[in-house]
Design a protein around this motif. Structure first.
Motif, PDB file in Angstrom:
ATOM      1  N   ALA A   1       0.855  -1.180   0.000  1.00  0.00           N
ATOM      2  CA  ALA A   1       0.000   0.000   0.000  1.00  0.00           C
ATOM      3  C   ALA A   1       0.891   1.229   0.000  1.00  0.00           C
TER       4      ALA A   1
ATOM      5  N   TRP B   1      -2.038  -8.298   5.208  1.00  0.00           N
ATOM      6  CA  TRP B   1      -3.156  -7.433   4.852  1.00  0.00           C
ATOM      7  C   TRP B   1      -3.825  -6.839   6.087  1.00  0.00           C
TER       8      TRP B   1
ATOM      9  N   GLU C   1      -4.754   2.232   8.460  1.00  0.00           N
ATOM     10  CA  GLU C   1      -5.710   3.263   8.081  1.00  0.00           C
ATOM     11  C   GLU C   1      -6.252   3.997   9.308  1.00  0.00           C
TER      12      GLU C   1
ATOM     13  N   LEU D   1      -3.769   6.632   4.082  1.00  0.00           N
ATOM     14  CA  LEU D   1      -3.636   5.455   3.230  1.00  0.00           C
ATOM     15  C   LEU D   1      -4.072   5.866   1.823  1.00  0.00           C
TER      16      LEU D   1
ATOM     17  N   THR E   1      -3.158   4.439  -1.471  1.00  0.00           N
ATOM     18  CA  THR E   1      -3.462   3.448  -2.500  1.00  0.00           C
ATOM     19  C   THR E   1      -3.494   2.056  -1.891  1.00  0.00           C
ATOM     20  N   LEU E   2      -4.636   1.413  -2.032  1.00  0.00           N
ATOM     21  CA  LEU E   2      -4.775   0.007  -1.649  1.00  0.00           C
ATOM     22  C   LEU E   2      -5.039  -0.763  -2.939  1.00  0.00           C
TER      23      LEU E   2
ATOM     24  N   TYR F   1      -6.425  -6.697  -3.147  1.00  0.00           N
ATOM     25  CA  TYR F   1      -7.014  -6.951  -1.836  1.00  0.00           C
ATOM     26  C   TYR F   1      -8.410  -7.553  -1.957  1.00  0.00           C
TER      27      TYR F   1
END
Length: 609
Positions: free
Chosen positions: A326, A385, A392, A400, A402-403, A407
């Motif tokens: 991330a 994860w 977050e 946060l 970019t995820l 996922y």
């Protein structure tokens, strides 16, 4: 002559239909309003008005949401999707058959909407990989998801409703697999129709225009120029790494590499992948995923007599099921600003490692520990994860940014896949054999899935669609009111009068069309609640198999192919497929006619001859 109770019930029914069609208020509120109206009008007692909440139908529907979550949570559905991509190749007809067949099979044990939601990203991925216009695949997927409701007793709410009406009338109920021949035949007709005509009616077979999509893990690695230095190394027997902890090796300081995850031997022969932790002790046979330059990796390999292993997409995907990446950006008030990663004990504090620091458009990936952090720095972090998502919550420190979309494909409990399949198998067998009533078998199966941690115990209430449950619990007493006031008998007698002298096929066809037309505007659940009691009564009075009448209504309730408003499934595929109302009409109408003909033929074969 209409009595007050009759007039009140008709007014409540009309108001409920108008509210359900216009959707001016939520469905669960409509259900509560129906209960209140029936109570205050005196049509039903308080106990009768609330009887829907104790109905076996409502209990079954509530449980099936949890069963569907277990299928997702343990990766059963995802495994089906991977099988399609692996075996379908680039043959469009084969892919179409596998997508429709798989979605109809998975949907036999979970809601049509959930099935479509699972298979939409899979279908889009297949379309992108094979350069097939997604418009040619998404509507067939939607139709197959709806047909999945015709596969088993618990596949969709209308099936359970019509079976409950049969039970209330003292007629023989439908079996768990009584629906299956209908579903299989209609699915085969749908696949054949879509292959021969439907796909060409929707769109030409051309490559789709490039569409913007979310970033993947590989995209992030490539963006930060890390993709070329991802390596997989095997620890052989006799290596000096055996029985050493990750912290003791000081891999970053000595070799400039970062260990991301380790695949090791678990119980039995099963291999287990875990995110790298300082206290982890390495063993012979472990497989390491690490990041470093070729020179750094080679020096590490030589020092500890390691073996380089190839990195196919399947292996990378397996590791990225456990660990992820991330991007986070420091806030202006962050206490991390001005301090290095070493000073902040970043890995210990946040259980994640920093793979790169992007500043002024450039990413630095080496000697990160002593770099003072600045406002605006974007950190590329790696960890389990769960740890990444936990970051977050630290909004006072960073955002946060970019995820990756990977996922969404993570399976939280893959180790429970076999347990889930075993529990589902026992549950289905108990219902199919008649050993347990459906509500008992499903309630026991749901409890077993939760107790075995096949479904997330801390969020099982969140996965239940309470709007649907409360709406159904509110609508069911309306059927009781129609029956108690004699309106249902009047409607049945009127229908019988219109069809007097007609054969059973005309009666069944009329029931099918009435149900299908109402399904243009109302949900299948609402239609089944309104039509099924009348259909069963008509069958009993005319000497036509009530099972045939009930089955006709159930199949027609799922055959909502013509109107995009008839099911949430159509709404899910409408935007990604770029469909308009006429697309549903021109492709769905022939399929509806085929479904009608198949239903009549199978009802004759099983119930009328």
């Amino acid at each position: 002559m209409l009595t007050f109770d009759m007039a009140a019930t008709l007014a409540i029914l009309a108001g409920a239909v108008i509210l359900l069609v216009t959707e001016v208020i939520r469905n669960d509120v409509i259900g509560i309003l129906i209960v209140l109206a029936l109570t205050f009008s005196g049509v039903l007692t308080v106990q009768e008005s609330l009887s829907g909440f104790s109905s076996p139908t409502v209990i079954i529907i509530s449980c099936m949401f949890i069963v569907g979550k277990a299928i997702l949570h343990t990766g059963v559905a995802q495994r089906v999707g991977d099988f399609i991509i692996r075996r379908g190749g680039r043959n469009e007809k084969r892919l179409l058959t596998m997508i429709m067949g798989a979605s109809a099979s998975v949907g036999a044990f979970m809601s049509s909407t959930a099935t479509a939601a699972i298979f939409i990203p899979i279908t889009l991925a297949v379309a992108e990989k094979t350069r097939i216009n997604p418009k040619r695949l998404l509507m067939p997927l939607a139709f197959a998801s709806l047909i999945s409701g015709m596969m088993t007793l618990v596949a969709t709410t209308p099936n359970i409703i019509v079976n409950g009406i049969l039970r209330e009338r003292g007629a023989e109920t439908l079996g768990f697999f009584s629906f299956t021949p209908f579903g299989i035949v209609i699915l085969a007709l749908a696949i054949g129709f879509m292959m021969l005509f439907g796909q060409n009616m929707l769109a030409p077979k051309v490559a789709p225009a490039e569409q913007k999509k979310g970033l993947s893990i590989d995209d992030l690695l490539r963006y930060h120029e890390i993709n070329k230095s991802l390596s997989f190394l095997h620890i052989p027997r006799g290596s000096d790494l055996v029985d050493r902890s990750v912290a003791r090796m000081q891999l970053s300081a000595r070799f400039g590499i970062t260990l991301l995850a380790v695949e090791s031997a678990g119980q039995g022969r099963k291999r287990v992948i875990t995110a790298a932790k300082p206290e982890m002790v390495l063993q012979a046979g472990d497989l390491l995923m690490l990041i470093g330059t070729d020179a750094q990796s080679q020096a590490f390999i030589k020092e500890f007599s390691l073996e380089r292993v190839s990195a196919p997409a399947s292996r990378r995907k397996s590791f990225f099921q456990v660990v992820g990446l991330a991007e986070v950006m420091l806030n202006p008030e962050s206490s991390l600003i001005g301090k290095s990663l070493k000073e902040t004990l970043f890995q210990t504090t946040f259980q994640s490692m920093v793979l790169g620091i992007r500043r002024k458009g450039k990413t630095q990936t080496e000697e990160l520990a002593d770099i003072p952090l600045k406002f605006g720095d974007v950190l590329l972090v790696c960890g389990a994860w769960a740890d990444i998502l936990r970051m977050e919550r630290n909004k006072s420190q960073y955002l946060l940014l970019t995820l990756p979309q990977d996922y969404k494909e993570v399976v939280p409990a893959p180790q429970k896949e076999k347990v889930t399949l075993a529990i589902l198998g026992v549950m289905v067998a108990a219902m199919a054999s008649g050993l347990l009533p459906p509500v008992t078998a499903i309630l026991a199966g749901t409890a077993a899935l939760v107790l075995a941690y096949c479904a997330p115990m801390n969020s099982i209430y969140e996965v239940v669609d309470w709007q649907t449950v409360v709406m159904l619990a509110g609508i069911l007493p309306l059927v009781l009111a129609l029956q108690k006031t004699g309106l249902l008998s009047l409607a049945s007698d009127g229908f019988i009068g219109l069809l007097s002298g007609s054969g059973p096929f005309m009666v069944l066809a009329s029931l099918f069309l009435i149900t299908a037309i109402l399904g243009f505007f109302l949900s299948g659940t609402a239609v089944a609640v309104l039509v099924a009691p009348m259909a069963v009564d008509i069958g009993l009075k005319l000497g036509i198999s009530p099972q045939a009448c009930a089955m006709t209504v159930a199949i027609a309730s799922s055959a909502v192919f013509v109107s995009p408003l008839g099911s949430a499934v159509h709404l899910l595929v409408r935007d990604p497929g770029g469909y308009v109302a006429k697309d549903y009409a021109k492709v769905g109408t022939p399929l509806l006619v085929l479904s009608l003909l198949a239903t009549l033929a199978l009802c004759w074969f099983f119930y009328l001859r």
